[in-house]
Design a protein around this motif. Structure first.
Motif, PDB file in Angstrom:
ATOM      1  N   LYS A 111       0.836  -1.278   0.165  1.00 46.09           N
ATOM      2  CA  LYS A 111      -0.217  -0.029  -0.129  1.00 46.09           C
ATOM      3  C   LYS A 111       0.898   1.206   0.081  1.00 46.09           C
ATOM      4  O   LYS A 111       1.670   1.334   0.783  1.00 46.09           O
ATOM      5  N   ASP A 149      -1.773  -0.798  -3.497  1.00 46.53           N
ATOM      6  CA  ASP A 149      -3.216  -0.089  -3.365  1.00 46.53           C
ATOM      7  C   ASP A 149      -2.463   1.548  -3.246  1.00 46.53           C
ATOM      8  O   ASP A 149      -2.279   1.982  -2.140  1.00 46.53           O
ATOM      9  N   GLY A 150      -2.417   2.409  -4.274  1.00 50.03           N
ATOM     10  CA  GLY A 150      -2.115   3.815  -4.151  1.00 50.03           C
ATOM     11  C   GLY A 150      -0.851   4.264  -4.137  1.00 50.03           C
ATOM     12  O   GLY A 150       0.040   3.302  -3.538  1.00 50.03           O
ATOM     13  N   ASP A 209      -1.440   8.752  -8.503  1.00 51.16           N
ATOM     14  CA  ASP A 209      -1.677   9.325  -7.195  1.00 51.16           C
ATOM     15  C   ASP A 209      -2.073   8.266  -6.227  1.00 51.16           C
ATOM     16  O   ASP A 209      -2.378   7.019  -6.546  1.00 51.16           O
ATOM     17  N   GLN A 210      -2.786   8.805  -5.245  1.00 49.33           N
ATOM     18  CA  GLN A 210      -3.019   7.884  -4.160  1.00 49.33           C
ATOM     19  C   GLN A 210      -4.503   7.258  -4.448  1.00 49.33           C
ATOM     20  O   GLN A 210      -4.758   6.058  -3.961  1.00 49.33           O
ATOM     21  N   GLY A 211      -5.161   7.682  -5.613  1.00 50.21           N
ATOM     22  CA  GLY A 211      -6.238   7.058  -6.114  1.00 50.21           C
ATOM     23  C   GLY A 211      -6.165   6.023  -7.166  1.00 50.21           C
ATOM     24  O   GLY A 211      -6.880   5.519  -7.646  1.00 50.21           O
ATOM     25  N   THR A 212      -4.693   5.748  -7.386  1.00 51.17           N
ATOM     26  CA  THR A 212      -4.556   4.704  -8.496  1.00 51.17           C
ATOM     27  C   THR A 212      -4.098   3.479  -7.834  1.00 51.17           C
ATOM     28  O   THR A 212      -3.346   3.358  -6.739  1.00 51.17           O
ATOM     29  N   ARG A 221     -13.181   0.144  -2.776  1.00 47.69           N
ATOM     30  CA  ARG A 221     -11.827  -0.184  -3.340  1.00 47.69           C
ATOM     31  C   ARG A 221     -11.347  -1.558  -2.590  1.00 47.69           C
ATOM     32  O   ARG A 221     -10.562  -2.346  -3.292  1.00 47.69           O
TER      33      ARG A 221
END
Lengths: 188, 281
Positions: free
Chosen positions: B20, B47-48, B91-94, B206
């Motif tokens: 993560k 994860d992000g 970014d964190q959303g990827t 997610r």
């Protein structure tokens, strides 16, 4: 799927219609999946695949040697010219970039010396021989598509000064390479 | 399918590494090292990532693909990765999912771009049944005709890597750093970024996506879960090729060489300081 001029000329010579719909017009070619060996201006044709009504014809030249990673080599004395085969360029798709080695660098049989990029993938290009790179095909920087349109002529990638000829027996002759490609495509 | 059942079924073994927040450059270096120096199959789920970062394909040209003035002004890191394909901002959303496999790992699969691409879509197909119209459209994962996952590959003599960046969420303002590329898929039909892409979070949570992916991988492979400590860098001689582009490579004027040198140092320091150690999920 990228189509090379070699395959187009071959299709025209054999009067094969593309896309294929059963038997080809004007010839007695069998239905899909069968190899055709026709000598045409020194070219040995491989009839590879008819899938989803689309015919793929890949050319295998008679005066070259071939690696199992689908590179070809033309040996002339102590010099060799290297590229990727018609089978390879067709499976890779449209080449958009070629990563070339430095002139003067060493290459080793079976080892990667560069890469081609086709849309979303980079694929290693491996040297079929060992030696020193004496020339790279600078045209590929502006025209990477030469690898697709002319894989055995204008799309050559490097010229090599051979270390010796001990690498050559490991390579396949045209007949063996043709069977190799057939077996590879049949295993899908 | 349980791992023991999968092994009984003769499925290939794959090492699963779930992390993560691993910085994307670190992820790319790990992938390339595993591709080139490992003989095992790997699935990496990240994860992000950390700060917004632009990632170009191996032949990407910054001037053609990026709004370089804005990128330089806002000090957005730009990485050139070792795989082919286009440009993304992550970014964190990827969410990243990567497969690194031997060429004979999957029975009947030829290690060429198109077959690998088609195979990869099978991993995700069932997850969207009843949720959205998932498909592989040219080289993108789409719901309907909106892209939510971009793919890229690198193929060596005996192995291949296929990695995907999934847009679970994104900042629309970040898309302003990317120009419309000259080479686009036909189905894009001149749509701008906002009209072309969609957020996966509008379709599933997610955790459901990541858990669903792991379940699907487990139906194709026999999973062996590892953590980051298990893959400490034992191939210290391997030099990955993915790297951060310098400010000069992004087009900063040569006449500002002294200022550029100072700004390059502070730029690299800024990138390093905002890349925390990755966490294992």
């Amino acid at each position: 799927m990228a189509r090379s001029l070699w395959a187009t000329r071959a299709a025209s010579y054999l009067r094969i219609n593309v896309p294929c719909r059963g038997f080809a017009t004007g010839s007695d070619l069998p239905i899909c999946g069968t190899r055709v060996g026709v000598t045409f201006h020194g070219m040995y044709l491989l009839y590879v695949n008819c899938e989803n009504n689309f015919l793929s014809i890949h050319a295998v030249l008679k005066d070259l040697k071939y690696a199992d990673s689908h590179e070809w080599v033309r040996v002339e004395g102590e010099s060799a010219t290297v590229g990727i085969t018609d089978h390879a360029q067709d499976h890779l798709g449209e080449v958009v970039y070629v990563e070339l080695p430095e002139e003067g660098s060493k290459v080793e049989q079976g080892a990667s010396f560069g890469a081609v990029e086709s849309v979303k993938a980079t694929s290693d290009v491996n040297s079929p021989v060992s030696g020193k790179v004496v020339e790279v095909n600078k045209k590929l920087s502006d025209s990477p598509g030469l690898v697709n349109s002319s894989p055995y002529e204008d799309g050559w990638i490097i010229k090599v000064e051979l270390e010796d000829d001990s690498d050559l027996p490991c390579l396949m002759d045209p007949e063996r390479y043709t069977k190799f490609c057939e077996k590879e495509d049949a295993s899908r | 399918m349980a791992a023991s059942q999968a092994r009984k079924a003769g499925l290939p073994i794959i090492n699963l590494l779930r992390v993560k927040g691993m910085p994307i450059l670190q992820q790319l270096h790990l992938e390339e090292r595993l591709l080139r120096t490992s003989s095992q199959n790997w699935c990496i789920i990240n994860d992000g990532t950390t700060r917004p970062t632009i990632v170009m394909g191996v032949s990407g040209k910054a001037k053609e693909l990026l709004e370089t003035d804005a990128v330089l002004r806002d000090e957005i890191p730009v990485i050139r990765r070792f795989t082919g394909g286009g440009t993304v901002i992550v970014d964190q959303g990827t969410i990243f999912v990567t497969f690194i496999c031997n060429k004979d790992a999957i029975s009947g699969l030829q290690s060429y771009p198109r077959p690998i691409m088609s195979w990869s879509s099978l991993i995700y197909k069932n997850m969207f049944q009843g949720i959205g119209e998932f498909s592989l459209r040219e080289n993108d994962y789409v719901i309907g005709n909106h892209k939510f996952g971009g793919n890229a590959q690198s193929i060596t003599k005996n192995r291949w890597v296929h990695h995907t960046s999934f847009l679970w969420d994104y900042e629309i303002s970040n898309m302003g750093y990317l120009k419309m590329p000259t080479r686009v898929p036909e189905y894009r039909q001149a749509r701008n970024h906002a009209e072309f892409i969609c957020r996966l979070k509008e379709y599933m949570s997610r955790s459901d996506f990541i858990d669903g992916t792991m379940d699907s991988v487990a139906s194709h492979f026999a999973l062996r879960s590892l953590d980051a400590d298990d893959i400490q860098n034992s191939s210290s001689q391997f030099e990955p090729s993915s790297r951060i582009l310098t400010r000069q490579e992004l087009g900063e004027e040569a006449s500002m060489e002294l200022v550029g040198t100072v700004s390059q140092i502070s730029y690299m320091a800024a990138i390093s300081s905002t890349c925390p150690t990755s966490k294992i999920a």
